[in-house]
Structure formats: C-alpha cells, structure tokens
Design a protein around this motif. Structure first.
Motif, mmCIF file in Angstrom:
data_model
loop_
_atom_site.group_PDB
_atom_site.id
_atom_site.type_symbol
_atom_site.label_atom_id
_atom_site.label_comp_id
_atom_site.label_asym_id
_atom_site.label_seq_id
_atom_site.Cartn_x
_atom_site.Cartn_y
_atom_site.Cartn_z
ATOM 1 N N ASP A 98 0.819 -1.211 0.000
ATOM 2 C CA ASP A 98 0.000 0.000 0.000
ATOM 3 C C ASP A 98 0.852 1.260 0.000
ATOM 4 O O ASP A 98 0.331 2.364 0.183
ATOM 5 C CB ASP A 98 -0.993 -0.002 1.168
ATOM 6 C CG ASP A 98 -0.321 0.112 2.528
ATOM 7 O OD1 ASP A 98 0.920 0.129 2.588
ATOM 8 O OD2 ASP A 98 -1.052 0.190 3.537
ATOM 9 N N GLY A 124 -1.062 -0.206 -4.293
ATOM 10 C CA GLY A 124 -2.472 0.155 -4.217
ATOM 11 C C GLY A 124 -2.757 0.694 -2.831
ATOM 12 O O GLY A 124 -1.840 1.057 -2.097
ATOM 13 N N ASN A 125 -4.032 0.748 -2.456
ATOM 14 C CA ASN A 125 -4.340 1.137 -1.081
ATOM 15 C C ASN A 125 -4.500 -0.118 -0.224
ATOM 16 O O ASN A 125 -4.383 -1.240 -0.701
ATOM 17 C CB ASN A 125 -5.576 2.048 -1.015
ATOM 18 C CG ASN A 125 -6.852 1.376 -1.512
ATOM 19 O OD1 ASN A 125 -7.100 0.206 -1.253
ATOM 20 N ND2 ASN A 125 -7.672 2.130 -2.234
ATOM 21 N N GLU A 127 -6.987 -1.633 1.170
ATOM 22 C CA GLU A 127 -8.053 -2.579 0.833
ATOM 23 C C GLU A 127 -7.719 -3.373 -0.425
ATOM 24 O O GLU A 127 -7.972 -4.579 -0.489
ATOM 25 C CB GLU A 127 -9.379 -1.846 0.659
ATOM 26 C CG GLU A 127 -10.561 -2.743 0.343
ATOM 27 C CD GLU A 127 -10.825 -3.820 1.399
ATOM 28 O OE1 GLU A 127 -11.432 -4.855 1.036
ATOM 29 O OE2 GLU A 127 -10.419 -3.647 2.567
ATOM 30 N N THR A 128 -7.140 -2.715 -1.442
ATOM 31 C CA THR A 128 -6.796 -3.459 -2.661
ATOM 32 C C THR A 128 -5.696 -4.478 -2.379
ATOM 33 O O THR A 128 -5.700 -5.564 -2.960
ATOM 34 C CB THR A 128 -6.363 -2.514 -3.794
ATOM 35 O OG1 THR A 128 -5.197 -1.773 -3.400
ATOM 36 C CG2 THR A 128 -7.470 -1.546 -4.154
ATOM 37 N N GLN A 131 -7.388 -7.441 -0.732
ATOM 38 C CA GLN A 131 -8.166 -8.199 -1.714
ATOM 39 C C GLN A 131 -7.266 -8.940 -2.701
ATOM 40 O O GLN A 131 -7.607 -10.035 -3.161
ATOM 41 C CB GLN A 131 -9.127 -7.269 -2.456
ATOM 42 C CG GLN A 131 -10.250 -6.724 -1.589
ATOM 43 C CD GLN A 131 -11.072 -7.821 -0.931
ATOM 44 O OE1 GLN A 131 -11.358 -8.849 -1.550
ATOM 45 N NE2 GLN A 131 -11.456 -7.617 0.323
ATOM 46 N N ASP A 132 -6.118 -8.348 -3.048
ATOM 47 C CA ASP A 132 -5.172 -9.036 -3.934
ATOM 48 C C ASP A 132 -4.624 -10.297 -3.278
ATOM 49 O O ASP A 132 -4.403 -11.312 -3.959
ATOM 50 C CB ASP A 132 -4.013 -8.105 -4.307
ATOM 51 C CG ASP A 132 -4.385 -7.111 -5.394
ATOM 52 O OD1 ASP A 132 -5.386 -7.346 -6.098
ATOM 53 O OD2 ASP A 132 -3.679 -6.102 -5.540
ATOM 54 N N THR A 143 1.129 -4.024 4.110
ATOM 55 C CA THR A 143 0.011 -3.102 4.209
ATOM 56 C C THR A 143 -0.125 -2.646 5.657
ATOM 57 O O THR A 143 0.739 -2.923 6.483
ATOM 58 C CB THR A 143 -1.273 -3.787 3.693
ATOM 59 O OG1 THR A 143 -2.345 -2.833 3.641
ATOM 60 C CG2 THR A 143 -1.678 -4.968 4.567
ATOM 61 N N GLY A 194 -11.297 3.366 1.035
ATOM 62 C CA GLY A 194 -10.575 2.107 0.867
ATOM 63 C C GLY A 194 -9.131 2.219 1.289
ATOM 64 O O GLY A 194 -8.483 1.209 1.552
ATOM 65 N N SER A 195 -8.629 3.458 1.369
ATOM 66 C CA SER A 195 -7.247 3.634 1.820
ATOM 67 C C SER A 195 -7.192 3.543 3.342
ATOM 68 O O SER A 195 -8.142 3.892 4.045
ATOM 69 C CB SER A 195 -6.683 4.984 1.366
ATOM 70 O OG SER A 195 -7.148 6.036 2.186
#
Length: 294
Positions: A98, A124-125, A127-128, A131-132, A143, A194-195
C-alpha cells in the motif's frame, strides 16, 4: 483435460487477461486462448467473460481457479522438495504493497539475498492489497491495519502516528500538536475510500463525534502532498510517508498517535511455499525497527 490447459487457465485467471497470462507463461496470446477455449469446450463451461481486454471469472471459473491455485501451489511444493539444493535460486514472487515506505527496504534486502527470484511489485491502497492477497493475485502483501482473517498470516512490522500536513504559511503550521477538533472547519484533503489513511482518520472522527464538510478527495499520497504544498487545504499522512518539502509542515495529531501498524500478510495456504516463507521470515526481522522501514 491436459496440464497445459489448466496452466493456461490459471495464468489468465491470476493475471486477469489473456495477454498478461500469455506473458506470464512466455507464450503467445493465441496459444493461451486456444488452450482455454479447448478446456471450456471439453466440459461445456464458460470460464471467463471477455470484456475490453479483461478476462473476468464466471462462477464456474472462480470455482476452478480456487482448485487450480491449490493444485499448482502443491505442484510447486513438490518441485521445491525434489530440487532442495537449488531452492530459491529461481522463481517468481508477486508483492502487493500500500506504499513504498514500509516495503522497499524489505524488498531490497530480499533481492540482495535471493537475486534469482523475479519480483513483481503492485502498489495500491490497503483494501486493494488485502483483496489481492485473498484473491491470490499476489503472494505476499505489505500493508497497514489489516483486519484479522482466519485465512491470513499477519505479522506486525512497525507502528506509526498520523500527522496533519499543512502549508507552511497556514496559521496552524506553527502548532506543535493538534487535535482533530482543531481541523473540522478547515478545507481537508483526504485519500480515497478504501485507503488505510482515510479509514483511520474517519474512524477517529466518528469516535469523537466530530464532523466536517469541506473535503477534497485524492487518489494517492503523492497527490495529497502536492495539493497541500500549493495551498489547497490540510492533508493527512503517517510519519514515515512525509518527505522533505519546505512548502509544508507535518504536525502530530493527539488522537492519532500510534494509529498505524504496518504488517506483512499472506494466505496461510501460501506460507508453505519456500519463496513466500523466505519473504515473510525476512520481513519479520524488520519488526520493531522503524528506522529500517523508512
């Protein structure tokens, strides 16, 4: 059903497109398309929805992907066992992060120790990244404040505090410490939903029964830094994310001291892979060493 068909399907599912899946396998896109189409026709199933260059899994496709991921992880584990003398001399590791502040020193150390491992880093942030990892699009993640899950291994690396980033000419820039209540009438610059930064900030605002109206939403910490620097408002960053910029001042926030926990995460099922276990083990050596993560 042939091994090559499952390998082609798994690569397309993991990468989200036929072109990227073909690149992962060092094959041409038509060759991969033929393999997947043959698999679909053999069983009368539609495994992907093709749309705008993307390959989106159907429900049948998702069910098969869950199984092919387990299959190829086990296959890789067998290969590693049979070639233990050359373990970690070759391989590929996909890392989701993140932000660079907690990731790059770990990645640099890993690369120095295991130069034969190809690394792919996706930013990404928070949440992404989560999810990844859950979607098996990445092998390990770095993260912050990741929610607990019975599917995940989560190890804390460092603790940070949130700061208010303020233009140097703003009256609040002279303060040594701020409360969130001092900022509610200001123009605020917030990260996207989401961040982790947005989630921590809004959680504290809600807990304190505060409210704000003037906000500008931006999709990256770099954009937040520049927006503050040109005088668009007050932004929020964690202390390790602050860069030297004489146009701005970072002031600690009383309620958000030690509000951020950087973590390394992976699926429990992935930890059996030597390359994943090696990365997680290396990341654990950075735990508590905040300077090493800057």
């Amino acid at each position: 059903m042939r091994h090559s068909q499952l390998r082609a399907f798994d690569a397309v599912a993991r990468e989200g497109s036929f072109a990227k899946g073909a690149h992962l396998l060092s094959l041409s896109p038509p060759a991969v398309t033929i393999q997947v189409k043959s698999l679909e026709e053999s069983y009368g199933l539609t495994l992907f929805i093709r749309s705008g260059g993307k390959a989106i899994l159907t429900s049948d496709g998702q069910g098969l992907y869950d199984r092919t991921r387990r299959f190829f992880i086990e296959e890789e584990d067998i290969q590693n066992y049979l070639s233990a003398s050359s373990a970690l001399e070759k391989g590929h590791l996909k890392i989701a992060a993140d932000g660079p502040h907690a990731a790059l020193n770990i990645i640099a150390t890993f690369r120095e120790k295991y130069p034969g491992i190809k690394l792919t880093v996706m930013l990404g942030n928070a949440e992404t990244v989560r999810q990844d990892i859950l979607g098996q699009r990445a092998d390990v993640g770095i993260t912050a404040n990741c929610p607990e899950s019975d599917r995940l291994v989560i190890d804390e690396l460092s603790v940070q505090s949130m700061t208010a980033l303020i233009h140097k000419d703003h009256p609040l820039a002279a303060r040594k410490l701020l409360c969130l209540s001092d900022l509610m009438d200001e123009q605020l610059i917030l990260r996207e939903r989401g961040s982790n930064t947005r989630r921590v900030f809004e959680g504290a605002v809600k807990e304190l029964s505060l409210s704000y109206e003037n906000e500008l939403e931006l999709g990256s910490r770099e954009a937040v830094r520049e927006a503050v620097a040109v005088g668009l408002g007050i932004g929020f960053l964690f202390e390790h994310e602050i860069l030297g910029d004489n146009r701005t001042v970072a002031v600690p926030l009383k309620e958000l001291a030690n509000s951020n926990r950087d973590m390394v995460i992976c699926l429990k099922s992935q930890l059996k892979r030597r390359v994943v276990e090696a990365f997680v083990s290396l990341a654990r050596t950075f735990a508590g060493s905040s300077g090493a993560l800057r």
